[in-house]
Design a protein around this motif. Structure first.
Motif, PDB file in Angstrom:
ATOM      1  N   LEU A  40       0.858  -1.111   0.086  1.00  0.00           N
ATOM      2  CA  LEU A  40      -0.023   0.013  -0.029  1.00  0.00           C
ATOM      3  C   LEU A  40       1.025   1.189   0.122  1.00  0.00           C
ATOM      4  O   LEU A  40       0.658   2.265  -0.725  1.00  0.00           O
ATOM      5  CB  LEU A  40      -1.063   0.034   1.389  1.00  0.00           C
ATOM      6  N   SER A  41       1.801   1.182   0.854  1.00  0.00           N
ATOM      7  CA  SER A  41       2.613   2.771   1.022  1.00  0.00           C
ATOM      8  C   SER A  41       4.100   2.415   0.506  1.00  0.00           C
ATOM      9  O   SER A  41       4.754   3.261   0.744  1.00  0.00           O
ATOM     10  CB  SER A  41       2.455   3.074   2.642  1.00  0.00           C
ATOM     11  N   ARG A  42       4.128   1.303  -0.098  1.00  0.00           N
ATOM     12  CA  ARG A  42       5.769   1.166  -0.636  1.00  0.00           C
ATOM     13  C   ARG A  42       5.787   1.739  -1.981  1.00  0.00           C
ATOM     14  O   ARG A  42       5.071   2.343  -2.637  1.00  0.00           O
ATOM     15  CB  ARG A  42       5.948  -0.212  -0.532  1.00  0.00           C
ATOM     16  N   GLN A  43       7.026   0.953  -2.918  1.00  0.00           N
ATOM     17  CA  GLN A  43       7.119   1.312  -4.225  1.00  0.00           C
ATOM     18  C   GLN A  43       7.945   0.282  -4.716  1.00  0.00           C
ATOM     19  O   GLN A  43       8.438  -0.575  -3.952  1.00  0.00           O
ATOM     20  CB  GLN A  43       7.694   2.659  -4.314  1.00  0.00           C
ATOM     21  N   ARG A  68       2.436   6.542  -6.261  1.00  0.00           N
ATOM     22  CA  ARG A  68       3.755   6.051  -5.566  1.00  0.00           C
ATOM     23  C   ARG A  68       4.931   6.266  -6.227  1.00  0.00           C
ATOM     24  O   ARG A  68       4.914   6.389  -7.574  1.00  0.00           O
ATOM     25  CB  ARG A  68       3.548   4.695  -5.046  1.00  0.00           C
ATOM     26  N   TYR A  80      -7.603   5.900  -6.118  1.00  0.00           N
ATOM     27  CA  TYR A  80      -6.716   5.041  -5.380  1.00  0.00           C
ATOM     28  C   TYR A  80      -7.269   3.621  -4.928  1.00  0.00           C
ATOM     29  O   TYR A  80      -7.574   3.771  -3.687  1.00  0.00           O
ATOM     30  CB  TYR A  80      -6.184   5.829  -4.391  1.00  0.00           C
ATOM     31  N   LEU A 148      -0.781   6.021   7.871  1.00  0.00           N
ATOM     32  CA  LEU A 148      -0.832   6.418   6.410  1.00  0.00           C
ATOM     33  C   LEU A 148      -1.078   7.793   6.332  1.00  0.00           C
ATOM     34  O   LEU A 148      -2.064   8.329   6.612  1.00  0.00           O
ATOM     35  CB  LEU A 148      -1.860   5.453   5.552  1.00  0.00           C
ATOM     36  N   GLY A 149      -0.285   8.482   5.194  1.00  0.00           N
ATOM     37  CA  GLY A 149      -0.640   9.747   4.839  1.00  0.00           C
ATOM     38  C   GLY A 149      -0.339  10.952   5.723  1.00  0.00           C
ATOM     39  O   GLY A 149      -0.359  11.908   5.427  1.00  0.00           O
ATOM     40  N   LEU A 196       8.234  11.276   2.592  1.00  0.00           N
ATOM     41  CA  LEU A 196       7.785  10.134   1.891  1.00  0.00           C
ATOM     42  C   LEU A 196       7.490  10.301   0.527  1.00  0.00           C
ATOM     43  O   LEU A 196       6.895  11.431   0.090  1.00  0.00           O
ATOM     44  CB  LEU A 196       6.630   9.398   2.708  1.00  0.00           C
ATOM     45  N   TYR A 198       5.269   9.005  -1.501  1.00  0.00           N
ATOM     46  CA  TYR A 198       3.738   8.713  -2.057  1.00  0.00           C
ATOM     47  C   TYR A 198       2.732  10.119  -1.616  1.00  0.00           C
ATOM     48  O   TYR A 198       2.999  10.788  -0.951  1.00  0.00           O
ATOM     49  CB  TYR A 198       3.189   7.600  -1.301  1.00  0.00           C
ATOM     50  N   PRO A 200      -0.086  11.709  -0.207  1.00  0.00           N
ATOM     51  CA  PRO A 200      -0.741  11.495   1.201  1.00  0.00           C
ATOM     52  C   PRO A 200      -2.343  11.026   0.936  1.00  0.00           C
ATOM     53  O   PRO A 200      -2.961  10.517   1.759  1.00  0.00           O
ATOM     54  CB  PRO A 200      -0.839  12.625   1.785  1.00  0.00           C
ATOM     55  N   ALA A 203      -4.627   7.799   1.466  1.00  0.00           N
ATOM     56  CA  ALA A 203      -5.338   7.333   2.492  1.00  0.00           C
ATOM     57  C   ALA A 203      -6.668   7.747   2.579  1.00  0.00           C
ATOM     58  O   ALA A 203      -7.269   7.214   3.355  1.00  0.00           O
ATOM     59  CB  ALA A 203      -4.751   8.156   3.642  1.00  0.00           C
TER      60      ALA A 203
END
Length: 288
Positions: A40-43, A68, A80, A148-149, A196, A198, A200, A203
């Protein structure tokens, strides 16, 4: 040491077009393709170690899911969501001219693969689902939603690495060098520091999920899982709170009847960096 090539493909969304970045390893003419899709929050650079282990046999493609990494951010955050991500991957596979692919998906990337593999005529002929299944406990999602976010900024890569480690204990044990390698692609320069990578706004639809919506989503994911026909390997961190033992067992008994492999002393999710984890994935993908 191999290095990936960065490319982009244009995809359609509700407001127009966006560019999705993807990292490519190995011979671009190799008809054997494996797509590695992140959480979800990676790349996509999460898979550098695995890609280096596979690029002798495969053309390895690691997309940055929209919002991302090096991919565009969406004008409408409602985009998303899984169906849109699956559609982007169909566009990517057309760009790659891949007639069939193997798929490695961690968490959200596994659900994207599940959605694609469940479609009639799907090009996925072998799939690895990394610590994810159709049933996801709502409290595990709430734990992810807690960070997240958030608008966090760090003065240095080391400081960012320490923070990311604090919210990533489930990833298991890694050396400092391995952790810094996993951290650097997670960051974007921001003034004299880092933030980060990504959007935000990823979320927004995630936080809109309520316990009341969960049963319908779970039923749809089980329906998709039962439609999968390709050989499937299910990886589970033995301490995972996102893929429960009951769900993992059910996945070995229905749908593609996944082969289950658990990693001790890991939660959500195994990062496929340590040699044992890489070897398990290689053996499955390259096996008879």
């Amino acid at each position: 040491m191999h290095q990936p090539r960065l490319d982009h493909v244009q995809c359609l969304d509700t407001r127009g077009l966006h560019r999705m970045a993807y990292w490519e390893w190995g011979d671009a003419a190799n008809p054997r393709v494996v797509v590695c899709a992140h959480g979800l929050s990676r790349q996509g650079r999460d898979f550098d170690t695995l890609a280096q282990a596979l690029c002798g046999e495969y053309r390895v493609v690691c997309p940055d899911v929209v919002g991302r990494g090096e991919s565009d951010w969406l004008a409408d955050p409602a985009g998303y969501q899984l169906p849109a991500y699956v559609a982007d991957m169909v566009t990517l596979l057309a760009r790659l001219n891949a007639q069939s692919v193997h798929w490695v998906g961690t968490s959200m990337g596994g659900l994207i693969g599940l959605g694609l593999a469940s479609l009639p005529g799907s090009p996925i002929t072998r799939m690895v689902l990394n610590d994810v299944g159709p049933s996801i406990p709502f409290d595990a999602l709430e734990g992810i939603g807690a960070y997240l976010g958030l608008p966090i900024r760090w003065a240095s890569v080391e400081e960012a690495a320490d923070y990311l480690l604090s919210i990533s204990e489930g990833f298991g044990k890694h050396s400092r060098e391995q952790w810094l390698a996993l951290t650097r692609p997670m960051l974007k320069p921001d003034g004299g520091g880092f933030k980060l990578h990504y959007d935000p706004q990823i979320a927004v639809p995630f936080r809109a999920m309520t316990p009341g919506m969960a049963p319908a989503a779970e039923a749809a994911l089980w329906k998709a899982y039962d439609a999968v026909r390709c050989p499937t390997l299910l990886l589970r961190g033995a301490d995972s709170d996102l893929l429960t033992p009951d769900t993992a067992t059910a996945m070995t008994q229905r749908g593609p009847r996944a082969k289950l492999h658990e990693f001790a002393d890991v939660g959500h999710a195994p990062m496929l960096v340590v040699p044992e984890q890489v070897a398990v994935v290689r053996e499955f993908l390259l096996g008879p």
